[in-house]
Design a protein around this motif. Sequence first.
Motif, PDB file in Angstrom:
ATOM      1  N   GLN A  27     -44.350  50.522   7.499  1.00 44.27           N
ATOM      2  CA  GLN A  27     -45.707  50.523   8.327  1.00 44.27           C
ATOM      3  C   GLN A  27     -46.085  49.590   7.059  1.00 44.27           C
ATOM      4  N   THR A  28     -46.363  49.854   5.899  1.00 48.10           N
ATOM      5  CA  THR A  28     -46.883  49.601   4.307  1.00 48.10           C
ATOM      6  C   THR A  28     -46.567  47.896   3.730  1.00 48.10           C
ATOM      7  N   VAL A  29     -45.411  47.081   4.028  1.00 53.04           N
ATOM      8  CA  VAL A  29     -45.061  45.864   4.781  1.00 53.04           C
ATOM      9  C   VAL A  29     -46.064  45.121   5.414  1.00 53.04           C
ATOM     10  N   GLU A  30     -45.544  46.048   6.901  1.00 51.49           N
ATOM     11  CA  GLU A  30     -46.790  44.895   8.311  1.00 51.49           C
ATOM     12  C   GLU A  30     -48.053  45.100   7.807  1.00 51.49           C
ATOM     13  N   ALA A  31     -48.441  46.156   7.206  1.00 48.72           N
ATOM     14  CA  ALA A  31     -49.823  46.068   6.978  1.00 48.72           C
ATOM     15  C   ALA A  31     -50.183  45.014   6.130  1.00 48.72           C
ATOM     16  N   GLU A  32     -49.826  45.180   5.136  1.00 52.58           N
ATOM     17  CA  GLU A  32     -50.033  44.588   3.855  1.00 52.58           C
ATOM     18  C   GLU A  32     -48.626  43.185   3.211  1.00 52.58           C
ATOM     19  N   PRO A  77     -43.492  45.732  -7.390  1.00 48.96           N
ATOM     20  CA  PRO A  77     -43.901  47.441  -7.741  1.00 48.96           C
ATOM     21  C   PRO A  77     -45.232  47.665  -7.516  1.00 48.96           C
ATOM     22  N   GLU A  78     -45.987  47.192  -6.502  1.00 47.07           N
ATOM     23  CA  GLU A  78     -47.740  47.872  -5.754  1.00 47.07           C
ATOM     24  C   GLU A  78     -46.433  48.554  -4.610  1.00 47.07           C
ATOM     25  N   LEU A  79     -45.087  48.419  -3.937  1.00 44.93           N
ATOM     26  CA  LEU A  79     -44.778  48.999  -3.248  1.00 44.93           C
ATOM     27  C   LEU A  79     -44.376  50.260  -4.021  1.00 44.93           C
ATOM     28  N   ALA A  80     -43.837  50.374  -4.999  1.00 44.04           N
ATOM     29  CA  ALA A  80     -43.456  51.399  -5.532  1.00 44.04           C
ATOM     30  C   ALA A  80     -44.260  52.216  -6.135  1.00 44.04           C
ATOM     31  N   ALA A  81     -45.311  51.803  -6.666  1.00 43.41           N
ATOM     32  CA  ALA A  81     -46.603  52.873  -7.365  1.00 43.41           C
ATOM     33  C   ALA A  81     -46.803  53.428  -6.437  1.00 43.41           C
ATOM     34  N   ARG A  82     -47.033  52.392  -5.252  1.00 46.85           N
ATOM     35  CA  ARG A  82     -47.774  53.525  -4.038  1.00 46.85           C
ATOM     36  C   ARG A  82     -46.839  54.535  -3.153  1.00 46.85           C
ATOM     37  N   LEU A  83     -45.542  54.734  -3.397  1.00 47.82           N
ATOM     38  CA  LEU A  83     -44.157  55.320  -2.433  1.00 47.82           C
ATOM     39  C   LEU A  83     -44.605  56.545  -3.738  1.00 47.82           C
ATOM     40  N   LEU A  84     -44.882  56.065  -4.868  1.00 46.83           N
ATOM     41  CA  LEU A  84     -44.304  57.507  -6.126  1.00 46.83           C
ATOM     42  C   LEU A  84     -45.792  58.067  -5.908  1.00 46.83           C
ATOM     43  N   ASP A  85     -47.361  57.859  -5.090  1.00 49.76           N
ATOM     44  CA  ASP A  85     -48.665  57.966  -5.256  1.00 49.76           C
ATOM     45  C   ASP A  85     -48.707  59.066  -3.812  1.00 49.76           C
ATOM     46  N   GLU A  86     -47.838  58.166  -3.483  1.00 46.01           N
ATOM     47  CA  GLU A  86     -48.461  59.655  -1.286  1.00 46.01           C
ATOM     48  C   GLU A  86     -46.889  59.695  -1.118  1.00 46.01           C
ATOM     49  N   HIS A  87     -46.186  59.872  -2.315  1.00 42.49           N
ATOM     50  CA  HIS A  87     -44.752  60.332  -1.625  1.00 42.49           C
ATOM     51  C   HIS A  87     -44.289  61.806  -2.604  1.00 42.49           C
ATOM     52  N   PHE A 132     -33.741  46.915   0.342  1.00 42.29           N
ATOM     53  CA  PHE A 132     -33.854  47.769   0.895  1.00 42.29           C
ATOM     54  C   PHE A 132     -34.330  47.364   2.578  1.00 42.29           C
ATOM     55  N   LEU A 133     -35.671  45.767   2.423  1.00 39.98           N
ATOM     56  CA  LEU A 133     -36.495  46.025   3.051  1.00 39.98           C
ATOM     57  C   LEU A 133     -36.058  44.299   3.277  1.00 39.98           C
ATOM     58  N   TYR A 134     -35.387  43.538   2.700  1.00 38.92           N
ATOM     59  CA  TYR A 134     -34.681  42.554   2.989  1.00 38.92           C
ATOM     60  C   TYR A 134     -33.340  42.902   3.994  1.00 38.92           C
TER      61      TYR A 134
END
Length: 85
Positions: free
Chosen positions: A9-14, A20-30, A42-44
Amino acid sequence: MTYEAFLIQTVEAEPAITMPELAARLLDEHGIVAAPAMLSRFLYRRGFTYQKPSWWRRAHASMCMRSAGLGTPSVSLACASSLTG
């Protein structure tokens, strides 16, 4: 929400988000630590691909052409291979 759903959902939205930004968001939110390379794999595997913007390809091609004029074949070969992938 599962982590898989969160990432997708995060990649589809952005679509332009970096790994690295996705990794940071995963850490911050989960609170989950994940290496950017692992997130990319994983995404590939789920059908997501990364394509460099057309402006980058044009700029890189221009730089390669200038380098080729210097007579350094290794630079020309490196540029040619980076433009084909």
